[in-house]
Design a protein around this motif. Structure first.
Motif, PDB file in Angstrom:
ATOM      1  N   GLY A 158       0.721  -1.250   0.027  1.00  0.00           N
ATOM      2  CA  GLY A 158       0.153   0.005  -0.071  1.00  0.00           C
ATOM      3  C   GLY A 158       0.794   1.311  -0.022  1.00  0.00           C
ATOM      4  O   GLY A 158       2.092   1.332  -0.350  1.00  0.00           O
ATOM      5  N   GLN A 159       0.434   2.368   0.802  1.00  0.00           N
ATOM      6  CA  GLN A 159       0.956   3.563   0.614  1.00  0.00           C
ATOM      7  C   GLN A 159       2.425   3.589   1.289  1.00  0.00           C
ATOM      8  O   GLN A 159       3.385   3.883   0.803  1.00  0.00           O
TER       9      GLN A 159
ATOM     10  N   GLY B  17      -1.129  -2.864   6.755  1.00  0.00           N
ATOM     11  CA  GLY B  17      -2.403  -2.145   6.763  1.00  0.00           C
ATOM     12  C   GLY B  17      -3.534  -2.617   7.808  1.00  0.00           C
ATOM     13  O   GLY B  17      -3.245  -3.172   8.791  1.00  0.00           O
ATOM     14  N   ALA B  18      -4.806  -2.530   7.512  1.00  0.00           N
ATOM     15  CA  ALA B  18      -5.756  -2.970   8.140  1.00  0.00           C
ATOM     16  C   ALA B  18      -6.901  -3.601   7.685  1.00  0.00           C
ATOM     17  O   ALA B  18      -7.029  -3.442   6.212  1.00  0.00           O
TER      18      ALA B  18
ATOM     19  N   ALA C 216       7.826  -2.361  11.130  1.00  0.00           N
ATOM     20  CA  ALA C 216       6.493  -2.098  10.776  1.00  0.00           C
ATOM     21  C   ALA C 216       6.313  -0.475  10.824  1.00  0.00           C
ATOM     22  O   ALA C 216       6.967   0.291  11.365  1.00  0.00           O
ATOM     23  N   ALA C 217       5.261  -0.281   9.703  1.00  0.00           N
ATOM     24  CA  ALA C 217       5.054   1.131   9.821  1.00  0.00           C
ATOM     25  C   ALA C 217       3.404   1.091   9.031  1.00  0.00           C
ATOM     26  O   ALA C 217       2.893  -0.043   8.388  1.00  0.00           O
ATOM     27  N   GLY C 218       2.764   2.360   9.083  1.00  0.00           N
ATOM     28  CA  GLY C 218       1.436   2.456   8.910  1.00  0.00           C
ATOM     29  C   GLY C 218       0.477   1.733   9.749  1.00  0.00           C
ATOM     30  O   GLY C 218       0.453   1.940  10.801  1.00  0.00           O
ATOM     31  N   ASP C 219      -0.577   1.682   8.996  1.00  0.00           N
ATOM     32  CA  ASP C 219      -2.087   1.304   9.678  1.00  0.00           C
ATOM     33  C   ASP C 219      -1.856   0.204  10.724  1.00  0.00           C
ATOM     34  O   ASP C 219      -2.599  -0.024  11.746  1.00  0.00           O
TER      35      ASP C 219
ATOM     36  N   ALA D  90       1.269   6.877   7.175  1.00  0.00           N
ATOM     37  CA  ALA D  90       1.875   5.851   6.236  1.00  0.00           C
ATOM     38  C   ALA D  90       2.966   6.211   5.785  1.00  0.00           C
ATOM     39  O   ALA D  90       4.095   5.477   5.832  1.00  0.00           O
ATOM     40  N   ILE D  91       3.175   7.455   5.120  1.00  0.00           N
ATOM     41  CA  ILE D  91       4.119   7.856   4.551  1.00  0.00           C
ATOM     42  C   ILE D  91       5.271   8.312   5.423  1.00  0.00           C
ATOM     43  O   ILE D  91       6.595   7.926   5.304  1.00  0.00           O
ATOM     44  N   ASP D  92       5.039   9.222   6.465  1.00  0.00           N
ATOM     45  CA  ASP D  92       5.921   9.518   7.220  1.00  0.00           C
ATOM     46  C   ASP D  92       6.765   8.543   8.134  1.00  0.00           C
ATOM     47  O   ASP D  92       7.858   8.499   8.106  1.00  0.00           O
ATOM     48  N   MET D  93       5.687   7.341   8.823  1.00  0.00           N
ATOM     49  CA  MET D  93       6.546   6.423   9.408  1.00  0.00           C
ATOM     50  C   MET D  93       7.271   5.605   8.373  1.00  0.00           C
ATOM     51  O   MET D  93       8.301   4.880   8.780  1.00  0.00           O
ATOM     52  N   ALA D  94       6.945   5.391   7.173  1.00  0.00           N
ATOM     53  CA  ALA D  94       7.709   4.327   6.407  1.00  0.00           C
ATOM     54  C   ALA D  94       8.926   4.938   5.967  1.00  0.00           C
ATOM     55  O   ALA D  94       9.926   4.186   5.785  1.00  0.00           O
ATOM     56  N   GLU D  95       8.825   6.285   5.737  1.00  0.00           N
ATOM     57  CA  GLU D  95      10.079   6.947   5.362  1.00  0.00           C
ATOM     58  C   GLU D  95      11.092   6.931   6.503  1.00  0.00           C
ATOM     59  O   GLU D  95      12.270   6.673   6.322  1.00  0.00           O
ATOM     60  N   LEU D  96      10.610   7.211   7.866  1.00  0.00           N
ATOM     61  CA  LEU D  96      11.621   7.070   8.797  1.00  0.00           C
ATOM     62  C   LEU D  96      12.032   5.808   9.082  1.00  0.00           C
ATOM     63  O   LEU D  96      13.320   5.445   9.285  1.00  0.00           O
TER      64      LEU D  96
END
Length: 400
Positions: A9-10, A106-107, A271-274, A293-299
């Motif tokens: 996903g995103q 995701g969820a 892990a990242a996102g929802d 989703a974007i900010d945590m994934a990039e971190l």
């Protein structure tokens, strides 16, 4: 170093892009169970459902991007089990190995039980492109649609259905719509918006069951009333996808439990996102938003490559309903005071949330300037006095 990302996903798309941007030259594999490349989810219940956005605009990145950035994208693939000791994942496309594993799963939407009619034909949820594929052909003018749950997803679907000429009833078991996520003032604004467009909203109304043989034809309420329905959309929240992580033995706490860096209870799994929960203000939190989703994934991408950055969320959300836009910044958890500020245009206003005299969140309806000012104030830690905020004669820019 080979990085495997489960979930497409995103968050997955953002993580893969950031890994390459940061110079990672090892393998990257993204695996998702849908047959399509990662796409935007928010427009599904709005512009895409209305036919105002095409599939190619929905997709986050074209086929050429994945090829040019040497990211292996496996679509229509299911992950069955994670072997933490061997650092492998059993999938429907074979066993995949990894040095670092990221879970961006995701969820899933909550459904009503089968015994309550939750799986009858004509009963829909909104989460994936395939969900919209089933719902869209049913949205014909004159039909009766019932929305179960007065949250943002259900209300957005109600707005689309009314624009397409359906008769719509929203049923909310709680005393008011948006009870978990917004103040009474914001709920009043959104309720008024829907009622002005002809939507019937039933609050403090519990459902006994959905009725029908094979297909939905009505809804029985606990007070004995029956409502005719040709179709229903169930919008009663989502559950984080944790089954795969739990089966592997990872810690679960309202999602896949991560530390402040996005690392799970296994040092090679992130892990990242929802699906991810993380430390926040002495507790744990899980956010369901594109921004998170974007900010945590990039971190997490940066931390996989050796950075040691803690995740400090800057929450923002939005909801489009009819021709109105609700923009939200911050988290209103634990607020003890709200301030209503009139906007400059018609049907324009904002709700400012305070906790112990500190500004923590803002809801702005058709008021982009109030949203931007409120967002800047929250992110900078500034808190104008409530009486200043509520005074429409004081320009917004002076609040900064």
């Amino acid at each position: 170093m080979d990085i495997l990302i489960l979930g497409a996903g995103q968050a997955a798309a953002s993580m893969a892009a950031r890994l390459r941007a940061l110079g990672h030259d090892g393998g990257i594999t993204v695996l998702g169970d849908e047959a399509i490349a990662p796409y935007q989810r928010p427009p599904l219940s709005k512009a895409y459902l209305l036919g105002e956005m095409s599939l190619d605009r929905l997709t986050l990145r074209g086929e050429d991007w994945w090829r040019e950035n040497d990211v292996r994208l496996l679509t229509g693939a299911k992950a069955n089990a994670i072997d933490l000791a061997a650092r492998t994942v059993s999938t429907s496309q074979g066993r995949l190995s990894y040095d670092q594993l990221a879970l961006t799963l995701g969820a899933s939407p909550r459904r009503l039980p089968e015994a309550a009619g939750g799986y009858l034909a004509g009963v829909h949820v909104i989460r994936k492109l395939s969900d919209i594929g089933r719902l869209k052909p049913e949205l014909s003018a004159g039909r009766r649609m019932v929305v179960i749950g007065g949250g943002y997803i259900g209300l957005e679907a109600a707005a689309v259905a009314r624009k397409l000429g359906l008769e719509v009833t929203v049923i909310e078991a709680a005393p008011r719509i948006l009870g978990r996520v917004a103040s009474a003032e914001t709920a009043n604004m959104i309720r008024n918006l829907h009622e002005a467009h002809g939507v019937e909203i039933l609050e403090t109304t519990a459902i006994e069951r959905l009725e029908g043989d094979d297909r939905l034809h009505g809804i029985k309420l606990q007070d004995g009333r029956r409502i005719q329905a040709d179709l229903a959309v169930v919008g009663i929240g989502v559950n984080p996808e944790t089954a795969l992580a739990a089966q592997a033995g990872l810690e679960i706490d309202n999602g896949i439990a991560c530390d402040s860096f996005g690392r799970s209870s296994d040092p090679s799994v992130w892990a990242a996102g929802d699906c991810a929960s993380f430390p926040w203000q002495g507790g744990r939190i899980r956010l369901e938003s594109v921004g998170n989703a974007i900010d945590m994934a990039e971190l997490v991408a940066a931390n996989m490559l050796g950075a040691t950055k803690k995740y400090v969320p800057k929450p923002w959300f939005w909801s489009d309903q009819y021709d109105a836009k609700l923009q939200i910044a911050g988290l209103n958890t634990g607020y003890d005071k709200t301030v209503l500020r009139a906007g400059s245009g018609a049907n324009s206003s904002s709700v400012w949330y305070y906790k112990s005299e500190k500004l923590i969140a803002i809801d702005a309806l058709n008021d982009a300037r109030a949203y931007m000012v409120g967002k800047r104030l929250i992110e900078s830690g500034k808190s104008p006095a409530p009486e200043t905020v509520s005074n429409p004669d004081i320009p917004l820019k002076e609040l900064l």
